[in-house]
Design a protein around this motif. Structure first.
Motif, PDB file in Angstrom:
ATOM      1  N   THR B  39     -48.439  62.596 101.970  1.00 10.29           N
ATOM      2  CA  THR B  39     -49.402  63.071 102.984  1.00 10.29           C
ATOM      3  C   THR B  39     -48.936  62.722 104.395  1.00 10.29           C
ATOM      4  O   THR B  39     -49.678  62.878 105.354  1.00 10.29           O
ATOM      5  N   ASP B  40     -47.716  62.227 104.499  1.00  7.26           N
ATOM      6  CA  ASP B  40     -47.140  61.952 105.821  1.00  7.26           C
ATOM      7  C   ASP B  40     -46.595  63.271 106.363  1.00  7.26           C
ATOM      8  O   ASP B  40     -45.391  63.465 106.511  1.00  7.26           O
ATOM      9  N   ILE B  41     -47.542  64.200 106.648  1.00  8.04           N
ATOM     10  CA  ILE B  41     -47.163  65.565 106.992  1.00  8.04           C
ATOM     11  C   ILE B  41     -46.332  65.636 108.270  1.00  8.04           C
ATOM     12  O   ILE B  41     -45.450  66.474 108.408  1.00  8.04           O
ATOM     13  N   GLN B  42     -46.589  64.699 109.189  1.00  3.73           N
ATOM     14  CA  GLN B  42     -45.874  64.734 110.471  1.00  3.73           C
ATOM     15  C   GLN B  42     -44.431  64.255 110.352  1.00  3.73           C
ATOM     16  O   GLN B  42     -43.574  64.648 111.129  1.00  3.73           O
ATOM     17  N   SER B  43     -44.156  63.364 109.413  1.00  2.00           N
ATOM     18  CA  SER B  43     -42.778  62.881 109.242  1.00  2.00           C
ATOM     19  C   SER B  43     -42.492  62.636 107.759  1.00  2.00           C
ATOM     20  O   SER B  43     -42.369  61.505 107.326  1.00  2.00           O
ATOM     21  N   PRO B  44     -42.402  63.748 106.988  1.00  2.00           N
ATOM     22  CA  PRO B  44     -42.200  63.617 105.544  1.00  2.00           C
ATOM     23  C   PRO B  44     -40.832  63.017 105.215  1.00  2.00           C
ATOM     24  O   PRO B  44     -39.912  63.115 106.010  1.00  2.00           O
ATOM     25  N   GLY B  45     -40.729  62.401 104.044  1.00  2.00           N
ATOM     26  CA  GLY B  45     -39.427  61.807 103.726  1.00  2.00           C
ATOM     27  C   GLY B  45     -39.237  61.366 102.282  1.00  2.00           C
ATOM     28  O   GLY B  45     -38.111  61.197 101.834  1.00  2.00           O
ATOM     29  N   ILE B  46     -40.326  61.214 101.533  1.00  2.00           N
ATOM     30  CA  ILE B  46     -40.185  60.615 100.206  1.00  2.00           C
ATOM     31  C   ILE B  46     -39.423  61.526  99.233  1.00  2.00           C
ATOM     32  O   ILE B  46     -38.811  61.052  98.276  1.00  2.00           O
ATOM     33  N   HIS B  47     -39.425  62.856  99.507  1.00  3.39           N
ATOM     34  CA  HIS B  47     -38.705  63.787  98.618  1.00  3.39           C
ATOM     35  C   HIS B  47     -37.228  63.431  98.467  1.00  3.39           C
ATOM     36  O   HIS B  47     -36.630  63.629  97.430  1.00  3.39           O
ATOM     37  N   VAL B  48     -36.651  62.872  99.548  1.00  2.00           N
ATOM     38  CA  VAL B  48     -35.223  62.513  99.546  1.00  2.00           C
ATOM     39  C   VAL B  48     -34.924  61.495  98.439  1.00  2.00           C
ATOM     40  O   VAL B  48     -33.912  61.574  97.757  1.00  2.00           O
ATOM     41  N   LEU B  49     -35.848  60.551  98.254  1.00  2.00           N
ATOM     42  CA  LEU B  49     -35.650  59.518  97.235  1.00  2.00           C
ATOM     43  C   LEU B  49     -35.631  60.106  95.827  1.00  2.00           C
ATOM     44  O   LEU B  49     -35.049  59.535  94.911  1.00  2.00           O
ATOM     45  N   VAL B  78     -40.052  65.877  88.737  1.00  3.79           N
ATOM     46  CA  VAL B  78     -38.743  65.301  89.107  1.00  3.79           C
ATOM     47  C   VAL B  78     -38.286  64.243  88.103  1.00  3.79           C
ATOM     48  O   VAL B  78     -37.385  63.459  88.375  1.00  3.79           O
ATOM     49  N   SER B  79     -38.942  64.212  86.920  1.00  2.00           N
ATOM     50  CA  SER B  79     -38.643  63.193  85.914  1.00  2.00           C
ATOM     51  C   SER B  79     -37.154  63.129  85.589  1.00  2.00           C
ATOM     52  O   SER B  79     -36.571  62.058  85.514  1.00  2.00           O
ATOM     53  N   ASP B  80     -36.539  64.314  85.387  1.00  4.49           N
ATOM     54  CA  ASP B  80     -35.135  64.351  84.982  1.00  4.49           C
ATOM     55  C   ASP B  80     -34.199  63.834  86.072  1.00  4.49           C
ATOM     56  O   ASP B  80     -33.163  63.256  85.797  1.00  4.49           O
ATOM     57  N   ARG B  81     -34.596  64.081  87.322  1.00  2.52           N
ATOM     58  CA  ARG B  81     -33.738  63.670  88.430  1.00  2.52           C
ATOM     59  C   ARG B  81     -33.550  62.172  88.486  1.00  2.52           C
ATOM     60  O   ARG B  81     -32.536  61.667  88.944  1.00  2.52           O
ATOM     61  N   SER B  88     -43.542  60.677  82.982  1.00  2.00           N
ATOM     62  CA  SER B  88     -43.128  61.800  83.824  1.00  2.00           C
ATOM     63  C   SER B  88     -43.582  61.536  85.249  1.00  2.00           C
ATOM     64  O   SER B  88     -44.505  60.754  85.494  1.00  2.00           O
ATOM     65  N   ILE B  89     -42.906  62.190  86.154  1.00  2.00           N
ATOM     66  CA  ILE B  89     -43.230  61.966  87.561  1.00  2.00           C
ATOM     67  C   ILE B  89     -43.235  63.307  88.279  1.00  2.00           C
ATOM     68  O   ILE B  89     -42.327  64.118  88.124  1.00  2.00           O
ATOM     69  N   HIS B  90     -44.335  63.556  89.005  1.00  2.00           N
ATOM     70  CA  HIS B  90     -44.550  64.838  89.681  1.00  2.00           C
ATOM     71  C   HIS B  90     -44.691  64.594  91.173  1.00  2.00           C
ATOM     72  O   HIS B  90     -45.516  63.792  91.589  1.00  2.00           O
ATOM     73  N   ILE B 227     -33.450  55.984  93.472  1.00  2.00           N
ATOM     74  CA  ILE B 227     -34.490  54.993  93.226  1.00  2.00           C
ATOM     75  C   ILE B 227     -33.788  53.678  92.882  1.00  2.00           C
ATOM     76  O   ILE B 227     -33.252  53.509  91.786  1.00  2.00           O
ATOM     77  N   PHE B 228     -33.806  52.765  93.826  1.00  2.00           N
ATOM     78  CA  PHE B 228     -33.019  51.535  93.703  1.00  2.00           C
ATOM     79  C   PHE B 228     -33.334  50.741  92.436  1.00  2.00           C
ATOM     80  O   PHE B 228     -32.440  50.310  91.724  1.00  2.00           O
ATOM     81  N   SER B 229     -34.632  50.573  92.144  1.00  2.00           N
ATOM     82  CA  SER B 229     -35.017  49.694  91.024  1.00  2.00           C
ATOM     83  C   SER B 229     -34.631  50.267  89.665  1.00  2.00           C
ATOM     84  O   SER B 229     -34.541  49.536  88.684  1.00  2.00           O
TER      85      SER B 229
END
Lengths: 240, 252
Positions: B39-49, B78-81, B88-90, B227-229
């Motif tokens: 929801t950080d519409i002004q500065s999105p970024g989590i998709h990169v991870l 994005v589960s497979d990625r 699963s992760i969406h 995803i580092f962990s």
């Protein structure tokens, strides 16, 4: 050690040059005999000659701040000193005294300057001597550069090890540079340690007046109050 | 029962998106169905991870808010990625198109739609957890996310500005009756006394500190490319992420 070995080779070369009967240099170098404790020159004297030690030992010393003698080096047979005085006439930066009986060969600057006109080989051998010294200094500066890099990387133990290995070099200037480096590393390390302690005692502080005002600025808006009301309803519904 | 968890920080640059992605991925790894909404519409970024770039994002949260699609149409599996194991992760990304970001800033949107979107997502995708990566500060959509959350995780760095801003966020969240509040300190210098820092923070905010993450060059080196962990599960950073996971589990 490298420095001394090279100097010994040069000393033999110079000796040979001055004993060759065919050259006009024969007899130019004079022999100086010193008895135990006899002073050759004092710090501040005009430096006008170069010496090769034939027998015995010469102690080079200066006076420490507190007034007592500080031995910088003790040289033995085959070793040379004062070669820089052949080219300029700066005052001696330290004093020289015999330890036991000593025999030296002395070459005065005026004889050297006269001699190089008839013997280019003499000029060459002295240039080589001075060149070796310049090379040694450049090598030392490179080492200093390496130590500085280690300090910048915070590898203090490694620097101290290197400095320690260089602390007993023959040259007093280089020895004092090593000592200054050692003291700098210690000071940097102490300062860093102090800073680390200050940082470790981080205090979590909040300005309570500002906190109340900022919270009120948000919670007193109509949007917020409506939202809080809606959130309460949603939670109650979820609870049921 | 699904749970909504907002992850917030008063200022940007706290590592919020990175921690959100890692915590979400750990839940998926444990077999949960997880949603992550940016929801950080002004500065999105989590998709990169999650290894997504502009070309792979067709529909986004923006399209949902402008009535162009349903929320689940903007969700990407994005589960497979990330190799998230049995769960699963969406991901519901925000648009990274400059024009669409500008339009949101210019025209705004109906914040209420966000809440409907959260509910629809958890229901339609049968999520165990929905993580909301919020915009720093306390604007309307962030307040809404906080208001509808079961848990709020606040990320802060150990510096005075973050201490002050976090105090305000904690008070505001309490007024919104958020049931569960958790603090995570990120980017702490290793020379700090972590126990002392935790105690001070817990006292001043009357809230639990889940973990203190040390400033890590290793994490910075990965530069949000993964995803580092999941990649380095034995690293101290990854262990700390699992502590956050344990706190979230214990609260629900």
């Amino acid at each position: 050690m490298y420095y001394q070995i090279v100097m010994t080779d040069q000393a033999a070369l110079i000796q040979d040059l001055f004993s060759e009967e065919t050259t006009s240099l024969q007899g130019v170098m004079e022999t100086v005999r010193l008895t135990d404790g006899e002073l050759l020159f004092s710090r501040g004297d005009s430096g006008d000659a170069f010496y090769i030690i034939e027998t015995g030992h010469i102690r080079i010393f200066t006076l420490a701040e507190e007034g007592q003698e500080l031995t910088l080096n003790t040289l033995g047979p085959g070793e040379v000193f004062g070669e820089m005085a052949l080219v300029d006439d700066q005052p001696r930066s330290a004093s020289a005294v015999a330890v036991g009986f000593a025999t030296l060969r002395r070459l005065r600057r005026e004889d050297f300057l006269a001699g190089i006109r008839s013997s280019p080989a003499l000029a060459l051998v002295i240039i080589q001597l001075l060149n070796e010294r310049a090379r040694y200094l450049i090598d030392y500066i490179e080492r200093l550069g390496h130590w500085t890099k280690l300090v910048a990387e915070g590898q203090y133990d490694q620097v101290m090890g290197c400095v320690q290995a260089n602390a007993d070099v023959e040259d007093r200037v280089l020895a004092s540079v090593a000592d200054a480096m050692r003291r700098m590393v210690q000071a940097v390390q102490e300062r860093e340690e102090r800073l680390r302690e200050e940082v470790a005692q981080l205090r979590v502080q909040v300005d309570e007046t500002k906190r109340k005002r900022q919270v009120a600025e948000i919670t007193e808006t109509a949007y917020f109050q409506e939202l809080a009301q809606q959130a309460r309803c949603l939670r109650e519904q979820a609870g049921k | 029962m699904s749970r909504i968890i907002s992850i917030h920080s008063f200022r940007g640059g706290t590592g919020k998106s990175n921690i959100t992605a890692n915590v979400a991925a750990q839940f998926a790894f444990k077999g949960k169905r997880v949603g992550v909404i940016d929801t950080d519409i002004q500065s999105p970024g989590i998709h990169v991870l999650f290894g997504m770039d502009e070309e792979q994002i067709d529909k986004s949260l923006n399209d949902y808010l402008w009535g162009r699609c349903s929320i689940e149409e903007a969700a990407y599996d994005v589960s497979d990625r990330i190799g998230s194991g049995s769960g699963s992760i969406h991901l519901i990304p925000s648009s990274i198109r400059v024009g669409e970001i500008a339009r949101v800033l210019r025209e705004g949107y109906d914040v209420g739609l966000l809440n409907e979107g959260f509910r629809a997502l958890t229901h339609k995708l049968k999520l165990d957890y929905l993580f909301i990566d919020t915009h720093p500060g306390l604007n309307e959509e962030t307040l809404l996310s906080v208001a509808v959350s079961d848990s709020l995780i606040i990320i802060l760095r150990p510096d005075q500005q973050d201490f002050q801003g976090t105090a305000v966020t904690v008070d505001v969240a309490r007024k919104l009756d958020v049931p569960h509040l958790l603090l995570v300190v990120n980017m702490a210098l290793s020379s700090y006394d972590f126990d002392d820092l935790q105690q001070q923070i817990e006292t001043i905010y009357s809230a639990q500190v889940a973990t203190i993450l040390p400033l890590s060059e290793d994490v910075a080196r990965l530069q949000s490319a993964d995803i580092f962990s999941l990649r380095y599960p034995d690293h101290p950073f990854s262990q700390a992420i699992r502590e956050i996971v344990a706190h979230v589990e214990a609260s629900g």
